[in-house]
Motif scaffolding. Sequence first.
Motif, mmCIF file in Angstrom:
data_model
loop_
_atom_site.group_PDB
_atom_site.id
_atom_site.type_symbol
_atom_site.label_atom_id
_atom_site.label_comp_id
_atom_site.label_asym_id
_atom_site.label_seq_id
_atom_site.Cartn_x
_atom_site.Cartn_y
_atom_site.Cartn_z
ATOM 1 N N ASP A 802 0.839 -1.184 0.000
ATOM 2 C CA ASP A 802 0.000 0.000 0.000
ATOM 3 C C ASP A 802 0.884 1.246 0.000
ATOM 4 N N SER A 803 0.254 2.387 -0.220
ATOM 5 C CA SER A 803 0.979 3.650 -0.136
ATOM 6 C C SER A 803 0.759 4.219 1.255
ATOM 7 N N TRP A 804 1.751 4.028 2.118
ATOM 8 C CA TRP A 804 1.606 4.360 3.533
ATOM 9 C C TRP A 804 2.576 5.465 3.907
ATOM 10 N N ASP A 805 2.127 6.378 4.732
ATOM 11 C CA ASP A 805 2.958 7.481 5.192
ATOM 12 C C ASP A 805 3.835 6.998 6.336
ATOM 13 N N SER A 806 5.108 6.796 6.060
ATOM 14 C CA SER A 806 6.006 6.217 7.054
ATOM 15 C C SER A 806 6.319 7.172 8.196
ATOM 16 N N SER A 807 5.979 8.450 8.067
ATOM 17 C CA SER A 807 6.266 9.383 9.154
ATOM 18 C C SER A 807 5.483 9.027 10.411
ATOM 19 N N GLN A 808 4.408 8.254 10.242
ATOM 20 C CA GLN A 808 3.619 7.849 11.401
ATOM 21 C C GLN A 808 4.396 6.883 12.293
#
Length: 817
Positions: A802-808
């Motif tokens: 998936d396209s996940w925001d790794s900053s989380q």
Amino acid sequence: MAARSSSPPPPHNGGGSEEAWLGAPKMAARREAMLAEGPDTLQALSAAAVSRSMAALEHDVWALPGHLLRGLLPLLSVFRLERAEAAARRAGLSTQPIWRKLWDDVMKTRPSNSENIRCWKKKFFETFFSNVLHGVLDVSSDWRLNDHHFSPLLHSSPHVSQLTLCNMLQGAVELVAEHNQKVLENLAGSLRILKFQHLLSSDQSIRRSLVLLLHRLIHHGSVSHVSMCAWPVPDTVLLVLILSMSAGFWRSGNALMYHNSPCGLCREEGDPQSQKSTQERSEKGCCSERERSDGVHQEESPRALEQADGQAEVDGQVAGTGQNTALSGLNCFPLENQACEEASNKVCCDHISRQGSSCFSEQLPHRSVLRKTRRRMKSAVGKKRRCLRRSRGLCADLDDLYDFVFTVAREDSSVSTDQNTTTEGENADNSSSSSTGSLCCGHAGCKRRGGSTGIFSLKAAHRFRSVSTLELFSIPLTGDMCRTLSNLLSSWVSLENLVLSYNGLGANIFCILSGLQALSQHSDCCLHVLRVSDVFSHMPCMELVRCILSVFPQLCTLSVSFDLKNQLEGNRPEGNPSRSDSEIPECCLEQLEIRFPREPLHTAFLLPVLKASKSLQQLSLDSATLPSSQELGLLLQALKECNPNLKKLSFHDVNLADHQKEVLLLLQDPMLQEITFSFCRLFESCTTEFLSEIINTVKRNSSLKSLKLPGNRLGNHRLVALADIFSEDSSSSLCQLDVSSNCIKPDGLLEFTKKLEGYIQQRGGKIQFTHLRLFQNWLDQDAETAQEALRRLRAVCSVVNDSWDSSQAFADYISVM
């Protein structure tokens, strides 16, 4: 003309006239000549004009060559495209890309699980139908939808297998309108799943429309799955209405007026069904007292039947007084089904009292108190019957939903002067029963209240077709509503799947179990899946599991899930596990899922369940704490001895950082085919030696097919090491690997890919690895490297990401470093 007669056009129900058909060959020849000049010539025509021309060309489309069809299909309206489907298939062309583009252009959203959608045509029409029905899509917004031959609801309804009704049920009103009669007929044949979401209170006319809709789609249709969700303050009338009709109960079908005439399908079956219903009621009219004294069923006159009905209703008022530990639960609502009565009078009492289950109270009631209570109620019977006759006479001319849903509610209000007497008897019996875990006995949420609006009588109801799956999500169920549901469940033999999720059941879970207990006595009972989840647990999870399996040993799948312990109970006692060894008879359980509210996992409490579940194939334990270092070893030993057929074992959110030895034993098990360690902190303090032991163990295990390791902080270097599982000297048969949520970065994934490619080349391209899951990893930090790794991986196996925001996940990354 001879050529045309040798291959006649297929029949159709719309389109051009005979003159248009006769002129179609010339137009087709002209179009073919335009295509021969070049594709730009055809594209010069507006797509709308091409679609309009297809009205005259429709029959010649079936005979066009494939290369012509390929250029024409994307230029057709929805109506023409569907009619050209057969010709496209014969020409070896797929219309799936066209329907997918239609979805993107019209819906303008990305559907969930798009990789699992097999038929975009069905997906498009199903969503299109729902959007048009609820007024959120304007067909004039796209020329492909704006065809005068195209009736949006009528032409899309045959493709609808799932429909959601929401808010004020405007969709139900529209579907039963006279101009949509054909649409409703189509839905009766195609619809399988009916969902209700975010419902609001509605007036009587809307409820009447809902009755007609449910009667047609469930009783005389194909709906087998009813789901209700997100209803924080449920309307009692609507909820009881949907539940009862889903269970197949409603009054005479001839009373259901559809456009000023009775239901035609019911009218055809009216006479035999009426006779059958009358016969069933006469067979079930004997009161439980006469059954116990005489032991046989006798035919009764109408007067005697009325008296028996009155006594049964009085017994329902006395119910909840603890007549016996299970009988009270079964009688806290008026029983309609004979098997339920037999279960309450015989099976429940004998079985539960004999086995002394910890789920139920062990004390039997004092018969003297019960007899005294019945003497007190005897004088109320005559008053109640007289009131009933008057109320029934008044209601006979009323044609509204309350006639069915609130029959008993009216009867209760008519005898409010007698309720003090009933309460006295209830209090006497409640004081003699155990308050801990008693089945619908003495619990505040499960007491019978006078004038309750959740209980309805089924005596005058006819039985129609019922659904096989019922799901209730995030709908608070009061004690009255639980008794209503329990009453319905007691004879719902067609029910196969029951899901109760976040309903705030509390102690009312025992009312539900009493209905299931009565249901289990039916030889044709089909229920095999039960899922119960809630925020607070009323009792320890393992105690509830043992209770459910004791009540309903036929279950094949059982899922029990709770978020938190009941705050009012604090540190409740776990009970005595030695008592429960003989409580559970051998059951049919194949899949068991338990989500503990941070409770300790004691193998001693799970052991009776494992012993009774000889056919267990899947076990999932979630959010449990291990009270000692030996507990996991005891569990593995118990599984080895009691469950030789176990194929899938899953641990989620269970700290296994200090149980390396047991983890290796699991990975060595020759019977397990799927092992899941999800968020188990497996590699939190992992040494290089432990990682090497895991890899070597998996390499030697030829039976393991799936290894799931999400949320275990693998990181790049451990992921690269896992590629050694597929080395040339490996005998592993691993097909699926899940490394989601493991702080994997693009350069680590690329290195893993290169190493995997090398091993595949060494093995001559022979490898069983087929699926890799990469959700919620750090692949967005270097998009170019990530795309290269994914491209090369997809040449080897199926990759899901998936396209996940790794900053989380920054905090998690720091901990790995």
